[in-house]
Enzyme design. Structure first.
Site, mmCIF file in Angstrom:
data_model
loop_
_atom_site.group_PDB
_atom_site.id
_atom_site.type_symbol
_atom_site.label_atom_id
_atom_site.label_comp_id
_atom_site.label_asym_id
_atom_site.label_seq_id
_atom_site.Cartn_x
_atom_site.Cartn_y
_atom_site.Cartn_z
ATOM 1 N N HIS A 176 0.840 -1.057 -0.345
ATOM 2 C CA HIS A 176 0.098 -0.049 0.096
ATOM 3 C C HIS A 176 1.067 1.264 -0.304
ATOM 4 O O HIS A 176 2.146 0.839 1.249
ATOM 5 C CB HIS A 176 -0.827 -0.200 1.065
ATOM 6 N N LYS A 597 -12.986 5.307 7.287
ATOM 7 C CA LYS A 597 -13.498 6.011 6.245
ATOM 8 C C LYS A 597 -14.973 6.421 6.088
ATOM 9 O O LYS A 597 -15.663 7.446 5.708
ATOM 10 C CB LYS A 597 -13.084 5.678 4.911
#
Length: 940
Positions: A176, A597
């Site tokens: 990532h 999120k």
């Protein structure tokens, strides 16, 4: 001038290194920081000029004065100092701004190195001081400390060993895009870290101290002359190499010592004497690098094949080096001690395979050193396995080249086991323990493949491929339909590549297929159908473990639905047959970043906990052994936090001992850049897993923080989560102004210029919260010093609950006793301590719409202040990090260097958005991104 690291007394230096508590143990860290800072100042004056050095000092001192004024309550003075600094930065040229940001970033490079070296120093001090201790002050996070806690509450040696046999910790390396440093920079960091470590060896002559200082100065100079920002985005191949580097740097060398430590702890605490080679296998490793296809068009089937080949090659070359070392050292002669008949017979079978005898192969070489002859044969088989052709000048290797390759790790283990048994039976047990056991342990851990490579793709891609593959029929499982779109053909080609890998010698190299965005049973079964269509054997057999679909539940809604989805899946007769072939084991992945999120920090934490607990309940009902895969990021906003604390905070009774955890981006460097750090990190994970499994605190009448859930706590967390969730959704996700603010008040759009990772930062389409990945979402807020994902909604929920009768007292009780709540609050506290509203207001000034800017920033500021007040009230502190002075000092040390870079970044962003969108400006912005990331020790 005397060397910077020369002490007044070497006895005093030894006392510092041995100190367990108090200021004395921090003295070496302060010395390292101060001395490295002086060396950097010397390099800056030499390489960049006195004018730049003076400007650095001017901005640094101004930042310190502003911080002091703020802490003293002089808001007006702090604001004046801020504005003066802003004016000073605004007059800089782009090149000067770039070089200034580099100078500050370099300071963080050195602070980070000093802090990393101090962690190693404290690790050694702890190990020394624990030797022979009989009190209760052995660190609980250590393996020995956990065993001591278990023994104290009456857990027997047999029970402790039974718990240990259930442990399997699997770190999974991912690419990532949160590691901003280049590979060349990482290598230079390691060299400087080695020099710092050598400075702790005492006593050291002045000449050697001076030589080490000169070496550090030269390395700092070389680093200054190196591009810290990539000139191109790294390829997946680059990321594969970076991930594999950590095996060479630390992991291969770490494991034997770690198992020796476990063995020693069992002996010290339980009088259990078990050779390290005979301990249960506690660790294995995984990777996503080269297999994570979700949103990354650069992960092709050829890249996946490359990842498998590169891992295998790296491992087998390491085995070869260890075998050569063993051959050099294992000089036991048959004239001195007998060799087992088993080994002689096996050596004879090797020679029979070659159709010759020992005299023709070896001549008089190693005439009585039978072990060396035998191991040369083993090595030849290993070279054949690796596909390495012997050099023409090595006649022995050439003579042995026809020996067959190894087709499984078990074959190699059997050949090495013969050596160990022979040595053990004939007076060579110590030789076996030092020369053979480490290699046996490595082969047990890594096999012939190093790590499992997970394949990952999004559920909607599978659905599209299935819809297009309507020509597929049960009786034609390998027929590939024609007329597929490129995306669907890519999905099927991925399965064909998996089938190809599994047809080789290490079918276990790919065992899991992770399904992003999984929401239904059909999303999971789609992988089964597509795998069969691509020629993959889904069910496990004696040789091939098969391919297991691993649903990744990411949104709040999906987490809530996960238990029922899995119940339907696990009660399906057809799927139960697959489960049986996988030893009734199922892996399920929980997504921290996206759930955060989607619902905010508090709701994400609680819904993951509830899903975790409910999934285990359903698994037990269905007779399934559940292994959870925790998709944690490095930052708090993506599920990061202290390892031991987070593992221990798992639901009581909902952990069976096996756990997979993602290790992402910059976290890899923090944890695995050194043998000592890697050993400590892996020990923490093993100890925490054992602690969470055995739960000694729950058996202690006077124990605290056992993790046992009280009904009042559950009800409180339910209410807190629901309140926070609705508040977060209403004020963040459902407010379009927040996204507009985010795009303009953070450098999220400049992420591409930092060239952090190979994967695009957002999915295709216009910028929206739906297609914006969790990483850039956290990245943008972190760079702008607000860190919104780590705290928004927490203050509102805590504040409302505290106003209820008895609410505040219950929250304080949870803070004292409930590990999950403690972990949540401490992570939020750390994020609040790193945030800075004054700096964030400068980023907010970049938003052109003044009314929108004021509305959004006022909302964020109000919730920040609510959260700050609520956290202080719940913890009973008068200031943040009052009980974690080590972290508090680190942040205070860093702030005067982070703040100027933030001012420079805001000014550069303003210039760019005013039309100065040049390569030089983008490069300078990337430099500030690099520096702020290093300063906060967070990227995304």
């Amino acid at each position: 001038m005397p060397p910077l690291w020369k002490p007044e007394s070497w006895a005093d230096r030894l006392a510092e290194l041995e100190a367990r508590s108090g200021d004395l143990k921090e003295v070496p860290l302060r010395r390292d920081v101060r001395s490295l800072g002086m060396l950097l100042g010397e390099v800056l004056r030499e390489q960049a000029g006195v004018e730049l050095f003076n400007k650095v000092e001017e901005l640094r001192l101004a930042a310190i004065r502003r911080r002091e004024a703020h802490s003293e309550g002089s808001a007006k003075e702090a604001e004046d100092l801020m504005q003066a600094a802003v004016l000073g930065v605004n007059t800089l040229g782009v090149d000067q701004a770039y070089r200034l940001s580099r100078a500050f970033a370099f300071y963080f490079e050195l602070i980070n190195l000093a802090e990393t070296n101090h962690r190693k120093r404290r690790r050694l001090s702890l190990q020394i001081s624990e030797d022979g201790q009989r009190g209760d002050d052995i660190q609980r996070g250590s393996f020995r400390g956990t065993l001591r806690a278990m023994r104290r509450v009456g857990i027997t040696a047999e029970e402790a060993l039974a718990w240990l046999r259930r442990i399997r910790v699997i770190p999974v390396f991912t690419a990532h895009p949160t590691e901003i440093a280049r590979r060349s920079v990482l290598l230079k960091r390691r060299r400087m870290g080695d020099f710092l470590e050598q400075l702790d060896r005492i006593p050291i002559p002045d000449e050697e101290l001076t030589s080490l200082e000169d070496a550090l100065t030269a390395e700092i100079t070389a680093l200054w002359q190196t591009d810290e920002v990539r000139s191109r985005r790294p390829t997946v191949s680059d990321e594969i190499r970076m991930g594999l580097d950590y095996y060479d740097v630390s992991i291969f060398e770490t494991l034997p010592g770690l198992y020796q430590e476990v063995s020693a702890a069992l002996a010290a605490e339980y009088d259990l004497h078990i050779d390290a080679a005979e301990l249960p296998l506690l660790l294995s490793f995984g990777s996503w690098i080269g297999g994570d296809r979700d949103g990354n068009p650069y992960v092709t089937t050829e890249v996946t094949r490359e990842a498998i080949r590169a891992a295998r090659s790296r491992l087998l070359r390491y085995y070869d080096a260890r075998l050569l070392e063993t051959i050099d050292l294992l000089t036991t002669s048959a004239q001195q001690l007998p060799v087992s008949e088993e080994l002689r017979t096996r050596l004879g079978s090797f020679l029979a395979d070659l159709g010759t005898d020992a005299a023709q192969i070896f001549g008089q070489r190693f005439e009585f050193e039978i072990y060396r002859r035998y191991l040369f044969c083993v090595r030849s088989r290993l070279l054949r396995t690796a596909g390495i052709t012997p050099s023409d000048h090595d006649l022995l290797e050439t003579a042995l080249v026809s020996l067959p390759a190894y087709c499984s790790a078990q074959e190699l283990l059997e050949d090495l086991g013969i050596v160990r048994r022979s040595l053990a039976a004939h007076g060579g047990i110590r030789v076996a323990e030092t020369q053979i056991d480490p290699l046996l342990l490595l082969v047990r851990t890594f096999g012939l493949h190093l790590h499992t490579l997970d394949i990952r793709q999004h559920a909607r891609q599978h659905q599209k491929a299935l819809e297009e593959a309507s020509a597929w029929r049960e009786q034609q499982p390998i027929a590939v339909p024609s007329g597929l779109s490129p995306e669907s053909r890519d999905v099927l080609e991925a399965f064909r590549a998996i089938a190809e890998v599994k047809a080789g010698c290490s079918p276990e190299a790919i065992r899991q297929y992770v399904i992003s965005g999984a929401a239904t049973v059909e999303d999971i079964l789609a992988v089964v159908w597509l795998a069969r269509l691509g020629g993959v054997e889904v069910a496990g057999n004696g040789r091939d473990p098969g391919i297991m679909p691993v649903p990744l539940f990411e949104s709040i809604e999906d987490l809530r639905n996960a238990p029922e989805v899995c119940r339907r899946l696990w009660t399906s007769p057809d799927y139960q047959k697959l489960l049986a072939s996988w030893d009734n084991t199922q892996e399920v992945m929980l997504g921290y970043s996206d759930s955060n999120k989607d619902g905010g920090m508090l709701a994400s934490t609680w819904e993951i906990f509830r899903a975790h607990r409910a999934l285990h309940e359903v698994a037990h009902e269905c007779g399934v052994q559940l292994r959870l895969f925790h998709g944690r990021g490095g930052t708090v906003g993506r599920g990061g936090g202290p390892t031991h604390r987070s593992i221990y905070a798992q639901p009581v009774g909902a952990f069976d001992g096996q756990i997979r955890i993602t290790e992402q981006g910059e976290v890899l460097n923090w944890k695995y850049s050194d043998v000592v750090l890697a050993e400590r990190n892996l020990e923490l994970m093993i100890a925490a897993s054992l602690d969470a499994l055995a739960r000694p605190d729950a058996l202690d009448p006077d124990g605290h923080r056992s993790g046992v859930m009280r009904p009042a706590w559950e009800a409180a967390f339910d209410e807190l989560s629901e309140t926070s969730f609705h508040f977060y959704r209403h004020h963040i996700l459902d407010d379009p102004e927040v996204l507009e603010f985010f795009e303009t008040a953070t450098p999220v759009s400049e992420l591409e210029h930092a060239r952090i990772g190979s994967r695009p930062s957002r999915r295709k389409g216009k910028m929206s919260l739906a297609n914006l990945r969790a990483i850039p979402w956290v990245f943008g807020w972190t760079q702008s010093r607000l860190l919104v994902p780590a705290w928004f909604g927490v203050g509102h929920a805590l504040g409302e609950y505290a106003e209820k009768p008895g609410g505040a007292a219950l929250l304080r009780e949870m803070m004292e006793e409930f590990p999950l709540f403690i972990d949540l609050i401490r992570n939020v506290e750390m994020a609040l301590a790193k945030a800075d509203l004054g700096i964030a207001s400068l980023y907010a000034s970049l938003v052109p719409d003044a009314a929108l800017r004021e509305r959004v920033f006022a909302k964020l500021k109000a919730e920040f202040e609510r959260t700050l007040s609520a956290v202080l009230a719940v913890t009973g502190q008068s200031e943040l990090l009052q009980t974690n002075q080590v972290l508090a000092r680190s942040i205070r040390l860093r702030n005067p260097y982070v703040d100027p870079m933030s001012l420079i970044q805001v000014d550069l962003l303003r210039r760019k958005r005013a039309g100065e969108d040049t390569e030089e400006v983008n490069r300078a912005i990337s430099g500030t991104i690099n520096g702020i990331s290093a300063g906060l020790r967070n990227t995304g």
